[in-house]
Design a protein around this motif. Structure first.
Motif, PDB file in Angstrom:
ATOM      1  N   CYS A  48       0.830  -1.210   0.000  1.00 42.42           N
ATOM      2  CA  CYS A  48       0.000   0.000   0.000  1.00 42.42           C
ATOM      3  C   CYS A  48       0.866   1.263   0.000  1.00 42.42           C
ATOM      4  CB  CYS A  48      -0.943   0.002   1.206  1.00 42.42           C
ATOM      5  SG  CYS A  48      -2.248  -1.235   1.076  1.00 42.42           S
ATOM      6  N   GLY A  49       1.984   1.228   0.699  1.00 42.38           N
ATOM      7  CA  GLY A  49       2.906   2.360   0.690  1.00 42.38           C
ATOM      8  C   GLY A  49       3.477   2.616  -0.691  1.00 42.38           C
ATOM      9  N   PHE A  52       0.698   4.056  -2.807  1.00 41.28           N
ATOM     10  CA  PHE A  52       0.461   5.437  -2.380  1.00 41.28           C
ATOM     11  C   PHE A  52       1.492   6.381  -2.993  1.00 41.28           C
ATOM     12  CE2 PHE A  52       1.552   8.902   0.519  1.00 41.28           C
ATOM     13  CZ  PHE A  52       0.338   9.580   0.556  1.00 41.28           C
ATOM     14  N   GLU A  56       0.110   9.213  -5.555  1.00 40.71           N
ATOM     15  CA  GLU A  56       0.258  10.607  -5.125  1.00 40.71           C
ATOM     16  C   GLU A  56       1.468  11.295  -5.746  1.00 40.71           C
ATOM     17  OE1 GLU A  56      -1.854  12.461  -3.186  1.00 40.71           O
ATOM     18  OE2 GLU A  56      -3.192  10.723  -3.390  1.00 40.71           O
ATOM     19  N   TYR A  67       9.962   1.861   1.194  1.00 41.44           N
ATOM     20  CA  TYR A  67       8.795   1.038   0.883  1.00 41.44           C
ATOM     21  C   TYR A  67       9.126  -0.102  -0.074  1.00 41.44           C
ATOM     22  CZ  TYR A  67       5.670   4.113   3.421  1.00 41.44           C
ATOM     23  OH  TYR A  67       5.050   4.805   4.411  1.00 41.44           O
TER      24      TYR A  67
END
Length: 88
Positions: A48-49, A52, A56, A67
């Motif tokens: 998920c990191g 993300f 973003e 990550y």
């Protein structure tokens, strides 16, 4: 400069915290006392990191390395757990 030092320590600590678990499983050929649930939570969290950062468009080298390295080593830990599960 201090931020990069702290970020590097974060990456080092998060990534290499998996090594004792991998070593314990591979040397003893058992995954006893190592929770697959905990490992999978870490895989999901690091994944998920990574997503993300991509979604973003975060442009931070230390977060990128943290990550991605964390995802890599947590997947390796999950594979070691699965391998030792088959050995038992």
């Amino acid at each position: 400069m201090i931020a990069y030092l702290l970020g590097s320590m974060m990456m080092f600590c998060f990534t290499f915290s998996f090594l004792p678990q991998i070593g314990k499983m591979m040397i003893g050929r058992t995954n006893k006392n190592v929770s697959i649930f905990m490992i999978m939570l870490q895989v999901i969290g690091y994944f998920c990191g990574v997503v993300f950062l991509k979604v973003e468009s975060v442009d931070n080298v230390l977060l990128f390395l943290n990550y991605h390295a964390g995802l890599f080593i947590s997947v390796i830990t999950a594979c070691a757990w699965l391998y030792c599960n088959k050995v038992e």
